[in-house]
Motif scaffolding. Structure first.
Motif, PDB file in Angstrom:
ATOM      1  N   LEU A   1      -3.357   5.685  -8.977  1.00 42.02           N
ATOM      2  CA  LEU A   1      -1.640   6.596  -8.246  1.00 42.02           C
ATOM      3  C   LEU A   1      -0.927   7.007  -9.253  1.00 42.02           C
ATOM      4  N   TYR A   2      -0.595   5.765 -10.262  1.00 44.57           N
ATOM      5  CA  TYR A   2       0.467   6.207 -11.631  1.00 44.57           C
ATOM      6  C   TYR A   2      -0.183   7.824 -12.230  1.00 44.57           C
ATOM      7  N   GLU A   3      -1.890   8.430 -12.386  1.00 40.05           N
ATOM      8  CA  GLU A   3      -2.177   9.132 -12.869  1.00 40.05           C
ATOM      9  C   GLU A   3      -2.139  10.367 -12.016  1.00 40.05           C
ATOM     10  N   ASN A   4      -2.154  10.256 -10.739  1.00 38.78           N
ATOM     11  CA  ASN A   4      -1.639  11.023 -10.008  1.00 38.78           C
ATOM     12  C   ASN A   4      -0.832  11.630  -9.911  1.00 38.78           C
ATOM     13  N   VAL A   5       0.543  11.243  -9.908  1.00 38.37           N
ATOM     14  CA  VAL A   5       1.490  10.832  -9.203  1.00 38.37           C
ATOM     15  C   VAL A   5       2.191  11.633 -11.280  1.00 38.37           C
ATOM     16  N   LEU A   6       2.244  11.178 -12.218  1.00 38.03           N
ATOM     17  CA  LEU A   6       2.603  11.661 -13.243  1.00 38.03           C
ATOM     18  C   LEU A   6       2.032  13.131 -13.528  1.00 38.03           C
ATOM     19  N   ARG A   7       0.568  13.173 -13.414  1.00 38.26           N
ATOM     20  CA  ARG A   7       0.022  14.625 -13.587  1.00 38.26           C
ATOM     21  C   ARG A   7       0.482  15.480 -12.131  1.00 38.26           C
ATOM     22  N   GLU A   8       0.793  15.633 -11.350  1.00 36.20           N
ATOM     23  CA  GLU A   8       0.790  16.578  -9.881  1.00 36.20           C
ATOM     24  C   GLU A   8       2.122  16.531  -9.801  1.00 36.20           C
ATOM     25  N   THR A   9       2.813  15.219  -9.828  1.00 38.06           N
ATOM     26  CA  THR A   9       4.453  15.648  -9.524  1.00 38.06           C
ATOM     27  C   THR A   9       4.676  17.692 -10.734  1.00 38.06           C
ATOM     28  N   THR A  10       5.888  18.016  -9.234  1.00 38.12           N
ATOM     29  CA  THR A  10       6.704  19.031  -9.426  1.00 38.12           C
ATOM     30  C   THR A  10       8.172  18.378  -9.294  1.00 38.12           C
ATOM     31  N   ASN A  11       8.550  17.447  -9.422  1.00 42.43           N
ATOM     32  CA  ASN A  11       9.650  17.370  -8.965  1.00 42.43           C
ATOM     33  C   ASN A  11      10.654  15.639  -9.537  1.00 42.43           C
TER      34      ASN A  11
ATOM     35  N   VAL B   1       1.538  -0.735 -17.881  1.00 42.14           N
ATOM     36  CA  VAL B   1       0.607  -0.253 -18.085  1.00 42.14           C
ATOM     37  C   VAL B   1      -0.158   1.130 -18.487  1.00 42.14           C
ATOM     38  N   TRP B   2       1.411   1.845 -19.227  1.00 44.04           N
ATOM     39  CA  TRP B   2       1.191   3.244 -20.118  1.00 44.04           C
ATOM     40  C   TRP B   2      -0.295   3.059 -20.919  1.00 44.04           C
ATOM     41  N   GLN B   3      -0.325   2.261 -21.950  1.00 49.80           N
ATOM     42  CA  GLN B   3      -1.707   2.619 -22.132  1.00 49.80           C
ATOM     43  C   GLN B   3      -3.061   2.742 -22.082  1.00 49.80           C
ATOM     44  N   LEU B   4      -3.322   2.265 -21.051  1.00 47.89           N
ATOM     45  CA  LEU B   4      -4.497   1.911 -19.837  1.00 47.89           C
ATOM     46  C   LEU B   4      -3.882   3.241 -18.950  1.00 47.89           C
ATOM     47  N   LEU B   5      -3.475   4.091 -18.729  1.00 48.76           N
ATOM     48  CA  LEU B   5      -3.379   5.664 -18.389  1.00 48.76           C
ATOM     49  C   LEU B   5      -4.144   6.432 -19.268  1.00 48.76           C
ATOM     50  N   ASN B   6      -4.739   6.992 -18.001  1.00 52.81           N
ATOM     51  CA  ASN B   6      -6.140   8.351 -18.614  1.00 52.81           C
ATOM     52  C   ASN B   6      -4.705   9.851 -17.924  1.00 52.81           C
ATOM     53  N   LEU B   7      -4.538  10.417 -19.229  1.00 53.69           N
ATOM     54  CA  LEU B   7      -3.745  11.013 -18.934  1.00 53.69           C
ATOM     55  C   LEU B   7      -3.513  12.358 -19.642  1.00 53.69           C
TER      56      LEU B   7
ATOM     57  N   VAL C   1       0.588  -1.529   0.033  1.00 51.32           N
ATOM     58  CA  VAL C   1      -0.347   0.170   0.053  1.00 51.32           C
ATOM     59  C   VAL C   1       1.139   0.958   0.137  1.00 51.32           C
ATOM     60  N   VAL C   2       0.754   2.343  -0.899  1.00 54.65           N
ATOM     61  CA  VAL C   2       1.461   3.170  -0.922  1.00 54.65           C
ATOM     62  C   VAL C   2       0.632   5.128  -0.638  1.00 54.65           C
ATOM     63  N   GLU C   3       0.908   5.464   0.778  1.00 55.87           N
ATOM     64  CA  GLU C   3       0.103   6.294   0.577  1.00 55.87           C
ATOM     65  C   GLU C   3       0.469   7.705  -0.087  1.00 55.87           C
ATOM     66  N   LEU C   4       0.155   8.082  -1.140  1.00 55.50           N
ATOM     67  CA  LEU C   4       0.438   9.637  -1.335  1.00 55.50           C
ATOM     68  C   LEU C   4       0.103  11.191  -0.558  1.00 55.50           C
ATOM     69  N   PRO C   5       1.542  11.788  -0.946  1.00 54.89           N
ATOM     70  CA  PRO C   5       1.786  13.205  -0.343  1.00 54.89           C
ATOM     71  C   PRO C   5       0.533  14.419  -0.524  1.00 54.89           C
ATOM     72  N   VAL C   6       0.235  14.744   0.781  1.00 55.17           N
ATOM     73  CA  VAL C   6      -1.154  15.869   0.449  1.00 55.17           C
ATOM     74  C   VAL C   6      -0.138  16.575  -0.755  1.00 55.17           C
ATOM     75  N   ARG C   7       0.984  16.923  -0.763  1.00 56.80           N
ATOM     76  CA  ARG C   7       1.064  17.920  -2.566  1.00 56.80           C
ATOM     77  C   ARG C   7       0.339  17.070  -3.735  1.00 56.80           C
ATOM     78  N   LEU C   8       0.727  15.714  -3.974  1.00 60.28           N
ATOM     79  CA  LEU C   8       0.057  14.933  -5.039  1.00 60.28           C
ATOM     80  C   LEU C   8      -1.108  14.865  -5.257  1.00 60.28           C
ATOM     81  N   MET C   9      -2.337  14.599  -3.594  1.00 56.55           N
ATOM     82  CA  MET C   9      -3.041  14.030  -3.300  1.00 56.55           C
ATOM     83  C   MET C   9      -3.813  14.395  -2.223  1.00 56.55           C
ATOM     84  N   TRP C  10      -5.241  15.879  -2.608  1.00 56.59           N
ATOM     85  CA  TRP C  10      -5.544  16.769  -1.642  1.00 56.59           C
ATOM     86  C   TRP C  10      -6.652  15.202  -0.812  1.00 56.59           C
TER      87      TRP C  10
END
Length: 113
Positions: free
Chosen positions: A63-73, A89-95, A37-46
């Protein structure tokens, strides 16, 4: 290693208006978890529920969609995304279009993944 930036690529692909997409230089440097189980930091998911069970395919994609969309680093990418899993999973991601274009411009193998 640094993330690919608009100055290195010559093109700024945006994750959202005013925010360039962040792309890792190599997929090999992405050594995020592949189970558990991975917990995202608030800066990536509010929202309050930021935990994702990687055994659940839908949660993994979310998880991957959120990280790829929201990260700044690039450190977020290295810690949270696994390169082999991303390829799988690349082709399955909604980006957003800008995120997809940025990653596929740098990692052309993702287009055919």
């Amino acid at each position: 290693m640094q993330a690919v930036s608009p100055t290195t690529t010559g093109v700024a692909h945006l994750a959202r208006p005013g925010r360039p997409a962040v792309v890792a230089r190599t997929l090999a440097e992405l050594r995020g978890p592949t189970r558990g189980v991975v917990e995202l930091p608030v800066r990536l998911m509010w929202c309050a529920d930021r935990a994702f069970d990687l055994a659940d395919p839908d949660q993994l994609l979310w998880l991957y969609e959120n990280v790829l969309r929201e990260t700044t680093n690039v450190d977020d990418l290295r810690q949270l995304v696994n390169g082999r899993t991303l390829r799988r999973v690349w082709q399955l991601l909604n980006l957003p279009r800008g995120v997809r274009l940025a990653w596929e411009s740098r990692h052309q193998g993702l287009r055919s993944a």
